[in-house]
Design a protein around this motif. Structure first.
Motif, PDB file in Angstrom:
ATOM      1  N   GLU A  47       0.820  -1.218   0.000  1.00  0.00           N
ATOM      2  CA  GLU A  47       0.000   0.000   0.000  1.00  0.00           C
ATOM      3  C   GLU A  47       0.853   1.267   0.000  1.00  0.00           C
ATOM      4  OE1 GLU A  47      -4.108  -1.161   2.246  1.00  0.00           O
ATOM      5  OE2 GLU A  47      -2.219  -1.562   3.270  1.00  0.00           O
ATOM      6  N   GLY A  48       2.063   1.122   0.552  1.00  0.00           N
ATOM      7  CA  GLY A  48       2.975   2.272   0.579  1.00  0.00           C
ATOM      8  C   GLY A  48       3.418   2.709  -0.812  1.00  0.00           C
ATOM      9  N   LEU A  49       3.106   1.908  -1.844  1.00  0.00           N
ATOM     10  CA  LEU A  49       3.500   2.293  -3.215  1.00  0.00           C
ATOM     11  C   LEU A  49       2.372   3.007  -3.954  1.00  0.00           C
ATOM     12  CD1 LEU A  49       5.278  -0.987  -4.490  1.00  0.00           C
ATOM     13  CD2 LEU A  49       6.298   1.005  -3.373  1.00  0.00           C
ATOM     14  N   TYR A  50       1.160   2.968  -3.370  1.00  0.00           N
ATOM     15  CA  TYR A  50      -0.009   3.491  -4.096  1.00  0.00           C
ATOM     16  C   TYR A  50       0.205   4.939  -4.551  1.00  0.00           C
ATOM     17  CZ  TYR A  50      -3.129  -0.437  -2.775  1.00  0.00           C
ATOM     18  OH  TYR A  50      -3.715  -1.658  -2.618  1.00  0.00           O
ATOM     19  N   ARG A  51       0.619   5.764  -3.593  1.00  0.00           N
ATOM     20  CA  ARG A  51       0.726   7.192  -3.901  1.00  0.00           C
ATOM     21  C   ARG A  51       1.762   7.438  -5.016  1.00  0.00           C
ATOM     22  NH1 ARG A  51       0.782  12.253  -0.418  1.00  0.00           N
ATOM     23  NH2 ARG A  51       0.299  10.916   1.340  1.00  0.00           N
ATOM     24  N   GLY A  52       2.955   6.839  -4.847  1.00  0.00           N
ATOM     25  CA  GLY A  52       4.015   7.039  -5.838  1.00  0.00           C
ATOM     26  C   GLY A  52       3.604   6.554  -7.223  1.00  0.00           C
ATOM     27  N   LEU A  53       2.859   5.449  -7.258  1.00  0.00           N
ATOM     28  CA  LEU A  53       2.440   4.906  -8.554  1.00  0.00           C
ATOM     29  C   LEU A  53       1.165   5.578  -9.063  1.00  0.00           C
ATOM     30  CD1 LEU A  53       2.978   1.059  -7.883  1.00  0.00           C
ATOM     31  CD2 LEU A  53       4.259   2.431  -9.515  1.00  0.00           C
ATOM     32  N   GLY A  54       0.510   6.332  -8.181  1.00  0.00           N
ATOM     33  CA  GLY A  54      -0.753   6.982  -8.574  1.00  0.00           C
ATOM     34  C   GLY A  54      -1.867   5.974  -8.786  1.00  0.00           C
TER      35      GLY A  54
END
Ligand code: PLP
Length: 395
Positions: free
Chosen positions: A332-339
C-alpha cells in the motif's frame, strides 16, 4: 443467431486469476520480453529422476489401462504407510482416495458434501479456488479475515464466533497459499476443539505440508483425527511436494462414507487419474525423499533472500512466511508514488514498468498485498527484486 446460453452456475464464478497471470507472462515472453515471473504456483525444479523412470517402467509393463476409481492399491497402501510412519496414526488404504490433483478432489468433495443453505468457513487470504468451488456446490462461503499482526493465522476464537446452525465445515490451508503462514500446533488443537464441539467437518488442505521452515517439521491435522472421528478430511497432492504439477495426482484421507461419495462422483467424472502417473507417485513416496529435502532447503534459502531484500524497499513490508513458497508483502505504501488505488493496478504497473509478474492480493480476497512466489532461481529472484527497487526509487 443468439449466443449459446451458459448456465447460471458458470456465470457465478470467475476465471482463475493465478492462471490469468501465468498466461499474461507467457504472452509477453512469446513477444521476446524478459519477464521475471513471480507468479508460479509450482516448483521450478524438474520432477525427480526416479519418478520419471518409474513412469517409463509402468508404460513398458503395460500399466496403461483403467485402474480402480479410488486409485491403484499399491499407491493407496504407500500413502497410508507414509502417513502412519510420519504421524503415528494408523491409516488404512481404504481411508485413502487418489484423484486428479488436489484441486479436482476438493471440487468433488464440495459437490459430495455441500448444498444450498450450507455455509462453509474460509480464512482470507485464501487460495483462489476455495470460494468458487463452494459456490459451485450451491453453498455459501463465509470468509473470516486474518491479519498480518497475527502472522495471518486463522484462530479458533474467530472460527467459534462465526459458527451458526447452517455452518457445515471449515476449510483450513496450512502452509497457506498465498501468505506462506503455517498454523502452530497449539492453535491447530484449539481449531480442532471448536470443530469437534460444533460438529463441523474440518477440511485440511495440506498441499504444501512438505515445505515448512519454522520449528515444526510438518503441519498436518492428522494427529487429531481421533478427536474429530469421522469429521476430518485431509487433502494432499504430489504436485508441489515432488514437483509433479503436470502429472495430476492428489489424494484424500478421510472417513469411509465421505470417500465413497467422492468415489461415486469421480466414477462419473474423470474415472481416475492416469495409471502411469499413479505408478510414478508410488516411486515418489519410495524413492524421492532426498529430492524433497533438497527442494525444501533451497526454498528456505530463497525465502531468506527474498524477505531480507524486499524489506529494504521503501513502501513494502513483508511478514516472513513460515511455509510453502510464497510471500505476501503489503504494498500500500507504493499506491501514492504509482498513482494507483488498488493492488490490481500495482501488479499491472509492475509487469508494464519493471517486467515482473506477480499476483494481486484481490485474487485471494485481500487487497493491499501482492503474492510473490519464490519458485524461481536465486539469480532471477535477485534480478526481480533489483528491478522492483529501481522502479520504486524512480517514483
Ligand atoms: N490447494 C492449494 C492451497 C493450492 O495452492 C493448489 C495449487 O496451487 C492446489 C490445492 C491444487 O493442487 P493440485 O495441483 O494437486 O491440483
Amino acid at each position: 443467431m443468439s449466443p449459446v446460453r451458459l448456465s447460471d452456475r458458470v456465470a457465478a464464478i470467475r476465471e482463475s486469476p493465478t492462471l490469468a497471470v501465468k498466461m499474461e507472462a507467457a504472452r509477453l515472453r512469446a513477444e521476446g520480453v524478459d519477464v521475471i515471473d513471480f507468479g508460479p504456483g509450482e516448483p521450478d525444479f524438474a520432477t525427480p529422476g526416479p519418478i520419471c523412470r518409474a513412469a517409463a517402467a509402468a508404460m513398458a509393463a503395460g500399466h496403461t489401462h483403467y485402474t480402480d476409481t479410488a486409485g491403484i492399491i499399491e499407491l493407496r497402501t504407500a500413502i497410508a504407510r507414509t502417513y502412519t510412519e510420519r504421524y503415528g496414526v494408523e491409516i488404512e488404504p481404504s481411508e485413502v482416495l487418489v484423484g486428479c490433483g488436489a484441486k479436482n478432489l476438493l471440487f468433488l468433495l464440495n459437490l459430495a458434501l455441500f448444498q444450498p443453505g450450507d455455509k462453509v468457513i474460509l480464512f482470507a487470504p485464501y487460495w483462489v479456488s476455495f470460494p468458487e468451488q463452494i459456490r459451485l456446490a450451491g453453498a455459501t462461503p463465509v470468509v473470516i479475515d486474518t491479519t498480518p499482526e497475527t502472522g495471518f493465522q486463522p484462530t479458533a476464537r474467530q472460527l467459534e464466533a462465526v459458527c451458526d446452525g447452517d455452518t457445515r465445515a471449515v476449510i483450513l490451508n496450512s502452509p497457506c497459499n498465498p501468505t506462506g503462514a503455517t498454523i502452530p500446533a497449539a492453535e491447530r488443537e484449539r481449531l480442532v476443539s471448536v470443530a469437534a464441539r460444533r460438529g463441523l467437518l474440518l477440511i485440511s488442505d495440506e498441499c504444501y505440508e512438505a515445505f515448512v521452515y519454522g520449528d515444526e517439521d510438518r503441519a498436518s491435522f492428522l494427529p487429531w483425527r481421533d478427536r474429530l472421528r469421522d469429521r476430518l478430511v485431509v487433502v494432499n497432492s504430489f504436485s508441489k511436494t515432488y514437483a509433479m504439477t503436470g502429472w495430476r495426482v492428489g489424494y484424500l484421507i478421510g472417513p469411509g462414507p465421505v470417500l465413497k461419495a467422492v468415489k461415486k462422483l469421480q466414477g462419473h467424472d474423470a474415472t481416475h487419474t492416469a495409471s502411469i502417473a499413479q505408478w510414478a507417485a508410488v516411486a515418489a513416496l519410495q524413492e524421492a525423499a532426498d529430492s524433497v529435502t533438497e527442494m525444501r532447503e533451497e526454498f528456505r534459502r530463497r525465502r531468506d533472500l527474498f524477505v531480507e531484500a524486499i524489506g529494504e524497499i521503501p513502501g513494502i513490508s513483508c511478514h516472513p512466511p513460515t511455509g510453502a513458497f510464497y510471500s505476501f508483502p503489503n504494498v500500500e505504501g507504493l499506491y501514492r508514488g504509482l498513482g494507483v488505488t488498488s493492488t490490481r493496478e500495482v501488479a499491472a504497473r509492475l509487469i508494464r514498468d519493471a517486467r515482473i509478474a506477480t499476483v494481486p492480493g484481490e485474487a485471494f480476497g485481500r487487497g493491499g498485498y501482492i503474492r510473490f512466489s519464490y519458485a524461481l532461481s536465486r539469480q532471477r529472484l535477485q534480478e526481480g527484486i533489483d528491478r522492483l527497487r529501481r522502479l520504486v526509487e524512480s517514483l
